[in-house]
Design a protein around this motif. Structure first.
Motif, PDB file in Angstrom:
ATOM      1  N   ALA A  67      25.406  -7.235   6.866  1.00 49.94           N
ATOM      2  CA  ALA A  67      24.267  -7.158   7.786  1.00 49.94           C
ATOM      3  C   ALA A  67      23.018  -6.671   7.069  1.00 49.94           C
ATOM      4  O   ALA A  67      21.893  -7.055   7.423  1.00 49.94           O
ATOM      5  CB  ALA A  67      24.600  -6.226   8.954  1.00 49.94           C
ATOM      6  N   VAL A  68      23.190  -5.838   6.043  1.00 46.02           N
ATOM      7  CA  VAL A  68      22.049  -5.276   5.328  1.00 46.02           C
ATOM      8  C   VAL A  68      21.217  -6.365   4.637  1.00 46.02           C
ATOM      9  O   VAL A  68      20.029  -6.173   4.384  1.00 46.02           O
ATOM     10  CB  VAL A  68      22.537  -4.226   4.303  1.00 46.02           C
ATOM     11  N   HIS A  69      21.840  -7.516   4.359  1.00 45.70           N
ATOM     12  CA  HIS A  69      21.122  -8.611   3.695  1.00 45.70           C
ATOM     13  C   HIS A  69      20.787  -9.756   4.653  1.00 45.70           C
ATOM     14  O   HIS A  69      20.440 -10.851   4.197  1.00 45.70           O
ATOM     15  CB  HIS A  69      21.966  -9.163   2.534  1.00 45.70           C
ATOM     16  N   GLY A  70      20.888  -9.521   5.939  1.00 43.76           N
ATOM     17  CA  GLY A  70      20.725 -10.600   6.907  1.00 43.76           C
ATOM     18  C   GLY A  70      19.399 -11.327   6.819  1.00 43.76           C
ATOM     19  O   GLY A  70      19.346 -12.564   6.822  1.00 43.76           O
ATOM     20  N   GLY A 164     -11.457   6.208   7.942  1.00 44.01           N
ATOM     21  CA  GLY A 164     -12.481   5.548   8.736  1.00 44.01           C
ATOM     22  C   GLY A 164     -11.906   4.873   9.958  1.00 44.01           C
ATOM     23  O   GLY A 164     -10.699   4.650  10.088  1.00 44.01           O
ATOM     24  N   ARG A 165     -12.792   4.483  10.888  1.00 45.74           N
ATOM     25  CA  ARG A 165     -12.340   3.854  12.122  1.00 45.74           C
ATOM     26  C   ARG A 165     -11.754   2.475  11.881  1.00 45.74           C
ATOM     27  O   ARG A 165     -10.914   2.012  12.628  1.00 45.74           O
ATOM     28  CB  ARG A 165     -13.516   3.737  13.099  1.00 45.74           C
ATOM     29  N   ARG A 166     -12.243   1.799  10.869  1.00 49.30           N
ATOM     30  CA  ARG A 166     -11.778   0.437  10.613  1.00 49.30           C
ATOM     31  C   ARG A 166     -10.590   0.397   9.666  1.00 49.30           C
ATOM     32  O   ARG A 166     -10.285  -0.640   9.092  1.00 49.30           O
ATOM     33  CB  ARG A 166     -12.925  -0.391  10.034  1.00 49.30           C
ATOM     34  N   ALA A 167      -9.923   1.515   9.532  1.00 49.59           N
ATOM     35  CA  ALA A 167      -8.784   1.572   8.612  1.00 49.59           C
ATOM     36  C   ALA A 167      -7.497   1.082   9.250  1.00 49.59           C
ATOM     37  O   ALA A 167      -6.519   0.818   8.542  1.00 49.59           O
ATOM     38  CB  ALA A 167      -8.585   2.999   8.100  1.00 49.59           C
ATOM     39  N   TRP A 168      -7.478   0.917  10.580  1.00 42.87           N
ATOM     40  CA  TRP A 168      -6.206   0.612  11.228  1.00 42.87           C
ATOM     41  C   TRP A 168      -5.576  -0.713  10.781  1.00 42.87           C
ATOM     42  O   TRP A 168      -4.341  -0.798  10.717  1.00 42.87           O
ATOM     43  CB  TRP A 168      -6.351   0.639  12.763  1.00 42.87           C
ATOM     44  N   PRO A 169      -6.357  -1.771  10.458  1.00 39.62           N
ATOM     45  CA  PRO A 169      -5.675  -2.991   9.988  1.00 39.62           C
ATOM     46  C   PRO A 169      -4.884  -2.753   8.701  1.00 39.62           C
ATOM     47  O   PRO A 169      -3.786  -3.308   8.533  1.00 39.62           O
ATOM     48  CB  PRO A 169      -6.831  -3.982   9.772  1.00 39.62           C
ATOM     49  N   ARG A 170      -5.427  -1.925   7.806  1.00 36.86           N
ATOM     50  CA  ARG A 170      -4.700  -1.631   6.566  1.00 36.86           C
ATOM     51  C   ARG A 170      -3.474  -0.764   6.844  1.00 36.86           C
ATOM     52  O   ARG A 170      -2.431  -0.947   6.223  1.00 36.86           O
ATOM     53  CB  ARG A 170      -5.614  -0.947   5.556  1.00 36.86           C
ATOM     54  N   TRP A 171      -3.611   0.168   7.766  1.00 38.36           N
ATOM     55  CA  TRP A 171      -2.454   0.967   8.128  1.00 38.36           C
ATOM     56  C   TRP A 171      -1.381   0.102   8.770  1.00 38.36           C
ATOM     57  O   TRP A 171      -0.178   0.279   8.515  1.00 38.36           O
ATOM     58  CB  TRP A 171      -2.856   2.097   9.083  1.00 38.36           C
ATOM     59  N   ALA A 172      -1.793  -0.848   9.604  1.00 36.96           N
ATOM     60  CA  ALA A 172      -0.825  -1.751  10.223  1.00 36.96           C
ATOM     61  C   ALA A 172      -0.128  -2.591   9.159  1.00 36.96           C
ATOM     62  O   ALA A 172       1.100  -2.794   9.199  1.00 36.96           O
ATOM     63  CB  ALA A 172      -1.517  -2.646  11.244  1.00 36.96           C
ATOM     64  N   ALA A 173      -0.908  -3.089   8.190  1.00 27.92           N
ATOM     65  CA  ALA A 173      -0.318  -3.863   7.097  1.00 27.92           C
ATOM     66  C   ALA A 173       0.647  -3.001   6.290  1.00 27.92           C
ATOM     67  O   ALA A 173       1.709  -3.465   5.849  1.00 27.92           O
ATOM     68  CB  ALA A 173      -1.415  -4.422   6.203  1.00 27.92           C
ATOM     69  N   TYR A 174       0.283  -1.731   6.102  1.00 25.92           N
ATOM     70  CA  TYR A 174       1.156  -0.792   5.390  1.00 25.92           C
ATOM     71  C   TYR A 174       2.491  -0.657   6.120  1.00 25.92           C
ATOM     72  O   TYR A 174       3.567  -0.765   5.511  1.00 25.92           O
ATOM     73  CB  TYR A 174       0.466   0.564   5.283  1.00 25.92           C
ATOM     74  N   GLY A 175       2.439  -0.425   7.416  1.00 30.88           N
ATOM     75  CA  GLY A 175       3.667  -0.268   8.195  1.00 30.88           C
ATOM     76  C   GLY A 175       4.520  -1.523   8.174  1.00 30.88           C
ATOM     77  O   GLY A 175       5.759  -1.449   8.060  1.00 30.88           O
ATOM     78  N   ILE A 176       3.882  -2.685   8.268  1.00 31.20           N
ATOM     79  CA  ILE A 176       4.621  -3.951   8.245  1.00 31.20           C
ATOM     80  C   ILE A 176       5.290  -4.156   6.893  1.00 31.20           C
ATOM     81  O   ILE A 176       6.442  -4.609   6.812  1.00 31.20           O
ATOM     82  CB  ILE A 176       3.677  -5.122   8.578  1.00 31.20           C
ATOM     83  N   ALA A 177       4.581  -3.831   5.802  1.00 32.79           N
ATOM     84  CA  ALA A 177       5.164  -3.991   4.461  1.00 32.79           C
ATOM     85  C   ALA A 177       6.379  -3.089   4.282  1.00 32.79           C
ATOM     86  O   ALA A 177       7.414  -3.521   3.745  1.00 32.79           O
ATOM     87  CB  ALA A 177       4.115  -3.680   3.394  1.00 32.79           C
ATOM     88  N   VAL A 178       6.283  -1.845   4.735  1.00 29.58           N
ATOM     89  CA  VAL A 178       7.420  -0.919   4.619  1.00 29.58           C
ATOM     90  C   VAL A 178       8.589  -1.411   5.468  1.00 29.58           C
ATOM     91  O   VAL A 178       9.751  -1.370   5.038  1.00 29.58           O
ATOM     92  CB  VAL A 178       6.994   0.501   5.038  1.00 29.58           C
ATOM     93  N   LEU A 179       8.286  -1.900   6.679  1.00 29.32           N
ATOM     94  CA  LEU A 179       9.346  -2.392   7.560  1.00 29.32           C
ATOM     95  C   LEU A 179      10.021  -3.634   6.962  1.00 29.32           C
ATOM     96  O   LEU A 179      11.250  -3.755   6.994  1.00 29.32           O
ATOM     97  CB  LEU A 179       8.768  -2.724   8.932  1.00 29.32           C
ATOM     98  N   ALA A 180       9.232  -4.557   6.430  1.00 26.15           N
ATOM     99  CA  ALA A 180       9.811  -5.763   5.833  1.00 26.15           C
ATOM    100  C   ALA A 180      10.753  -5.406   4.683  1.00 26.15           C
ATOM    101  O   ALA A 180      11.847  -5.982   4.554  1.00 26.15           O
ATOM    102  CB  ALA A 180       8.704  -6.689   5.342  1.00 26.15           C
ATOM    103  N   CYS A 181      10.350  -4.456   3.853  1.00 27.17           N
ATOM    104  CA  CYS A 181      11.223  -4.013   2.758  1.00 27.17           C
ATOM    105  C   CYS A 181      12.512  -3.407   3.305  1.00 27.17           C
ATOM    106  O   CYS A 181      13.601  -3.659   2.781  1.00 27.17           O
ATOM    107  CB  CYS A 181      10.502  -2.982   1.895  1.00 27.17           C
ATOM    108  N   ALA A 182      12.394  -2.604   4.364  1.00 26.93           N
ATOM    109  CA  ALA A 182      13.570  -1.956   4.938  1.00 26.93           C
ATOM    110  C   ALA A 182      14.539  -2.977   5.522  1.00 26.93           C
ATOM    111  O   ALA A 182      15.764  -2.793   5.462  1.00 26.93           O
ATOM    112  CB  ALA A 182      13.139  -0.966   6.013  1.00 26.93           C
ATOM    113  N   LEU A 183      14.013  -4.067   6.088  1.00 27.30           N
ATOM    114  CA  LEU A 183      14.886  -5.099   6.642  1.00 27.30           C
ATOM    115  C   LEU A 183      15.559  -5.918   5.542  1.00 27.30           C
ATOM    116  O   LEU A 183      16.585  -6.554   5.781  1.00 27.30           O
ATOM    117  CB  LEU A 183      14.084  -6.021   7.565  1.00 27.30           C
ATOM    118  N   LEU A 184      14.996  -5.896   4.352  1.00 27.86           N
ATOM    119  CA  LEU A 184      15.629  -6.544   3.204  1.00 27.86           C
ATOM    120  C   LEU A 184      16.655  -5.627   2.547  1.00 27.86           C
ATOM    121  O   LEU A 184      17.675  -6.081   2.046  1.00 27.86           O
ATOM    122  CB  LEU A 184      14.573  -6.960   2.178  1.00 27.86           C
ATOM    123  N   ASN A 185      16.367  -4.326   2.543  1.00 27.56           N
ATOM    124  CA  ASN A 185      17.295  -3.317   2.032  1.00 27.56           C
ATOM    125  C   ASN A 185      16.776  -1.958   2.502  1.00 27.56           C
ATOM    126  O   ASN A 185      15.753  -1.481   2.008  1.00 27.56           O
ATOM    127  CB  ASN A 185      17.384  -3.356   0.504  1.00 27.56           C
TER     128      ASN A 185
END
Length: 491
Positions: A67-70, A164-185
């Protein structure tokens, strides 16, 4: 005015070259000898045979195993559907991923220590021996390294820009990148404490900490179901040995080299808490390694591939040391300063040439499932039976079904796809014994003598006993870690 335009143009050109050159360089290293002389070893064979199943069959299998490699299997299933099953399709995603990671390393190095540090770090990543191994590997670890490189680059850019106020898109991208890695391993979540160490090093403000905690927690929450479910399949890693001093030698050497590179590449700033290569690279190298060692004290888990992404920290630190060498040379030999990084990289390539050639040879892996399939095709006769000891060696037939055409898999009760497993389900020992006694010729596919272990499963013991008592060996071939032996019935 013309000189200003020229300076701006030159600056833009360097900003592009600093990541483009490492990307193309690493891509070239990955494409060099990509097929490994048309060999595929057992870990890659698992990817190959699962990717060839339907999405529904993959989903059913994940309930029982891997499942870890699904997510990775589903991705490779799509690629095999579009481009066909081949060693290129199997390994090219890893080549592209490490190339992207090298570009991220270069961009981080340029931001923190200048052009030459970025260029040197980006060029170094693909040369590290452990990275060279997984650069051409049909498994998910290179993709995790790319995601970790991207999340680290995003964090650095956020620390530079401030809350800054406009930093949220980068923070969202950061969270998505970490999550994608976690779903891979999901062990890639060790990148979060590494980033926390960086935040503590630079004394990040409260708002930065809160946003990092929020988006990082979101990534952990998104991966938590996978973590909990995959823990039910923990027997898959039961083969990993406990920690020992010999296991710890490798991480110790890496940390020593990283610390030395950080000392050589130090910028000399008065503010030791400033955002620097050391503040980013040392935690990225050390924390995942030490974290996995800590987890292995509870359950043995330490394998360098699980923290392959930490090598981005090693490359960053080496890049900073190369940048410091350029600055030192510029003080005495200004005209030669631009040759330092290319020269040292060239020397490294020549020095590591035996390693580079070894990683691209079939012998760099424990076995080759394709080579023994060729032997089977040459030795078989229509109506022969085939056995696999252990049952996991059935991967040879799953990756090369044509070579096994006309052979009866007499031990098999349910195919891997039908049983939603990796190796299929076999009959009980008595049924296997009865089926074998009705055969005149049997081909046994197993491990070569150098890596073979005594049969431990009752089914495998029954197979060995029947062959020993009622059959005689008439042919035996060993090639690249696998063995095929032909038995004929006595009398």
């Amino acid at each position: 005015m013309p000189s200003d335009i020229s300076a701006i143009s030159g600056s833009r050109c360097r900003r592009v070259l600093v990541w483009l050159i490492p990307l193309l360089w690493t891509l070239g290293l990955g494409l060099w000898g990509l097929s490994r002389q048309d060999s595929v070893w057992r870990d890659e064979a698992a990817t190959w045979q699962v990717a060839g199943r339907s999405a529904g069959e993959i989903w059913a299998m994940l309930a029982n195993v891997d499942a870890v490699h699904g997510l990775y299997y589903l991705l490779m299933h799509c690629l095999f559907d579009v481009f066909g099953a081949s060693t290129t399709t199997l390994r090219l995603p890893s080549v592209l991923a490490v190339s992207a990671a090298a570009a991220c390393v270069a961009l981080i190095g340029r931001r923190l220590a200048g052009f030459w540090a970025g260029l040197g770090g980006g060029l170094t990543l693909g040369l590290l021996p452990s990275v060279q191994f997984y650069l051409q590997e049909g498994r998910p670890y290179a993709l995790v390294a790319a995601g970790a490189g991207l999340s680290t680059l995003l964090l650095v850019s956020l620390l530079e820009r401030g809350p800054g106020r406009r930093a949220w898109p980068r923070w969202a991208a950061y969270g998505i990148a970490v999550l994608a890695c976690a779903l891979l391993n999901w062990l890639s979540l060790l990148v979060l404490p590494a980033h926390a160490a960086t935040l503590g090093w630079v004394r990040a403000g409260r708002r930065i900490w809160l946003r990092w905690a929020a988006y990082g927690s979101g990534a952990v929450a998104g991966a938590l179901p996978l973590i909990l479910f995959s823990r039910r399949q923990s027997e898959q890693v039961s083969w990993i040995p406990p920690l020992s001093w010999t296991v710890l030698i490798g991480p110790g050497i890496l940390l020593a080299i990283g610390g030395l590179a950080a000392w050589v590449g130090r910028s000399g700033r008065a503010d030791r808490r400033a955002l620097s290569v050391a503040a980013v690279g040392l935690p990225l190298l050390a924390v995942p390694q030490l974290g996995l060692i800590g987890l292995s004290l509870v359950q043995p888990l330490f394998q360098d591939r699980y923290v392959l992404f930490s090598m981005a920290g090693q490359a960053l630190l080496i890049g900073a040391a190369l940048g410091a060498a350029v600055r030192a040379c510029a003080l005495r030999l200004p005209r030669a300063a631009g040759l330092v990084v290319p020269g040292l990289i060239g020397v490294s390539v020549l020095t590591l040439l035996p390693v580079e050639l070894d990683k691209r040879a079939p012998a760099s892996r424990i076995d080759d499932v394709l080579a023994v399939a060729g032997e089977v095709a040459g030795l078989k006769r229509d109506g022969d039976a085939v056995l696999f000891v252990p049952a996991a060696r059935r991967d040879t037939a799953l990756v090369s079904p044509g070579a096994f055409g006309g052979l009866a898999d007499v031990a098999l009760a349910a195919s891997p796809a039908a049983s939603a497993t990796l190796k299929g389900e076999e009959e009980d020992p008595e049924r296997i014994r009865a089926a074998l006694l009705g055969q005149r010729r049997v081909l046994l596919v197993t491990d070569s003598e150098k890596v073979a272990k005594a049969p431990s499963a009752d089914r495998d013991k029954a197979k060995a006993a029947v062959l020993r008592e009622h059959f005689a060996v008439v042919a035996d071939r060993q090639v690249r870690g696998r063995r095929v032996t032909v038995y004929e019935r006595r009398g």
